[in-house]
Design an enzyme around this catalytic site. Structure first.
Site, PDB file in Angstrom:
ATOM      1  N   ARG A 144       1.045  -0.925   0.059  1.00 32.61           N
ATOM      2  CA  ARG A 144       1.595   0.422   0.123  1.00 32.61           C
ATOM      3  C   ARG A 144       3.093   0.296  -0.192  1.00 32.61           C
ATOM      4  NH1 ARG A 144      -1.634  -0.168   4.841  1.00 32.61           N
ATOM      5  NH2 ARG A 144      -3.473   1.196   4.849  1.00 32.61           N
ATOM      6  N   LYS A 202       0.289  -0.155   8.620  1.00 32.21           N
ATOM      7  CA  LYS A 202       0.192   1.016   9.489  1.00 32.21           C
ATOM      8  C   LYS A 202      -0.210   0.621  10.903  1.00 32.21           C
ATOM      9  CE  LYS A 202      -0.972   4.612   6.090  1.00 32.21           C
ATOM     10  NZ  LYS A 202      -2.009   5.583   5.681  1.00 32.21           N
ATOM     11  N   HIS A 224       0.843   4.369  -5.412  1.00 35.08           N
ATOM     12  CA  HIS A 224      -0.493   4.305  -4.815  1.00 35.08           C
ATOM     13  C   HIS A 224      -1.563   4.082  -5.888  1.00 35.08           C
ATOM     14  CE1 HIS A 224      -3.254   4.656  -1.522  1.00 35.08           C
ATOM     15  NE2 HIS A 224      -3.965   5.552  -2.175  1.00 35.08           N
ATOM     16  N   ARG A 226      -2.050   0.434  -6.114  1.00 35.85           N
ATOM     17  CA  ARG A 226      -2.862  -0.038  -4.985  1.00 35.85           C
ATOM     18  C   ARG A 226      -4.337   0.284  -5.244  1.00 35.85           C
ATOM     19  NH1 ARG A 226      -3.101  -0.990   0.685  1.00 35.85           N
ATOM     20  NH2 ARG A 226      -4.426   0.454   1.854  1.00 35.85           N
ATOM     21  N   HIS A 253      -7.503  -1.734   5.564  1.00 34.71           N
ATOM     22  CA  HIS A 253      -8.254  -0.569   6.033  1.00 34.71           C
ATOM     23  C   HIS A 253      -8.849  -0.840   7.406  1.00 34.71           C
ATOM     24  CE1 HIS A 253      -8.998   1.124   1.700  1.00 34.71           C
ATOM     25  NE2 HIS A 253      -7.811   1.458   2.189  1.00 34.71           N
ATOM     26  N   TYR A 305     -14.179   3.346  -3.421  1.00 38.43           N
ATOM     27  CA  TYR A 305     -13.945   2.627  -4.671  1.00 38.43           C
ATOM     28  C   TYR A 305     -15.253   2.152  -5.287  1.00 38.43           C
ATOM     29  CZ  TYR A 305      -9.188   2.533  -2.870  1.00 38.43           C
ATOM     30  OH  TYR A 305      -7.963   2.896  -2.375  1.00 38.43           O
TER      31      TYR A 305
END
Length: 277
Positions: free
Chosen positions: A138, A160, A221, A224, A247, A256
């Protein structure tokens, strides 16, 4: 069995009209979807269950608009639920997986375009693109990446929710970092301006300007997203890609693979001789 289901479908449409109060337009839409599904789908018995495999139906409608596909699959699922609830029929449905693509999800960038931009980029730009595309970071993670977090072929990412993940560094990326650090001399952070780390906006500006000069509108992004898509398209395991991306669950990464499945199905429909007949 197909004739039996056809009769049930007529009852189902009457049920939607009389009991559920669906409009005539909706009934016609459902009728068309069910007729198309029954014309090509497979019906058979297995372990005491009636199996309805709508995979051929999915191939048939793959070229339809995404919203049309969603409506047709919804009609089939509603019909199956009707059979189970109203007709007490044990029915196993195969091939009805949803393909939902969030509107916010950017399209991946083709590898050739990324390589073209890298070949024209200066040292700072090349490292910026390589870190985002080579590691799937990110932009906020890259902004706060410290030199101390890069060591012995690995990079430690603080993502995150204060979650930390370890990512392997590609050999070429390691060499690029060494050259960049030697030439630019950052003190604490990989990307610095003055005595502070370059923020996300500053890094984003460099990136978008670089790709704009190549005639492309690209966001951090998207790189990514391209990282994940290209890995999966080349055989990487979804569990590994999910971990690399940081994730929380593989469900987030699943989008994806579904996008890849759509592309594969479309290519199949274009290429197979029977699809052209």
């Amino acid at each position: 069995m197909q004739k039996k289901l056809l009769a049930y479908s007529e009852d189902f449409l009457e049920y939607l009209l009389d009991v559920r109060g669906y409009s005539e337009t909706s009934i016609v839409t459902y009728e068309i979807a069910l007729r198309q599904m029954m014309e090509v789908s497979h019906f058979y018995e297995e372990d005491g269950l009636t199996v309805l495999d709508i995979t051929p139906f999915r191939f048939k409608i793959v070229k339809n608009h995404k919203k049309t596909i969603v409506k047709k699959l919804s009609a089939v699922r509603s019909f199956v639920k009707y059979l189970e609830d109203q007709c007490t029929m044990s029915l196993k449905l195969i091939g009805d997986e949803s393909i939902k693509v969030p509107h916010s999800l950017p399209k991946p960038i083709e590898e050739k375009y990324i390589n073209e931009v890298l070949n024209k980029a200066n040292l700072e730009e090349k490292l910026l693109v390589s870190m985002l595309y080579g590691l799937g970071l990110r932009i906020s993670e890259l902004s706060l990446l410290k030199l101390a977090d890069i060591k012995e072929g690995w990079v430690q990412i603080h993502g995150k929710g204060n979650k930390v993940r370890e990512l392997p560094l590609l050999e070429e990326l390691q060499k690029l970092i060494v050259v960049y650090v030697k030439e630019k001399g950052p003190k604490t952070y990989l990307f610095e301006k003055g005595n502070a780390p370059m923020n996300s906006a500053q890094l984003r500006y460099i990136l978008t300007k670089l790709f704009k000069e190549a005639g492309l509108k690209v966001t951090p992004h998207q790189l990514r997203h391209s990282f994940a898509t290209h890995l999966l398209n080349n055989g990487a395991r979804i569990a590994d890609v999910s971990e690399l991306l940081g994730h929380d669950t593989m469900a987030t990464t699943q989008v994806y693979t579904k996008l890849g499945s759509v592309k594969k199905m479309q290519e199949y429909m274009k290429a197979h001789p029977l699809a052209k007949s």
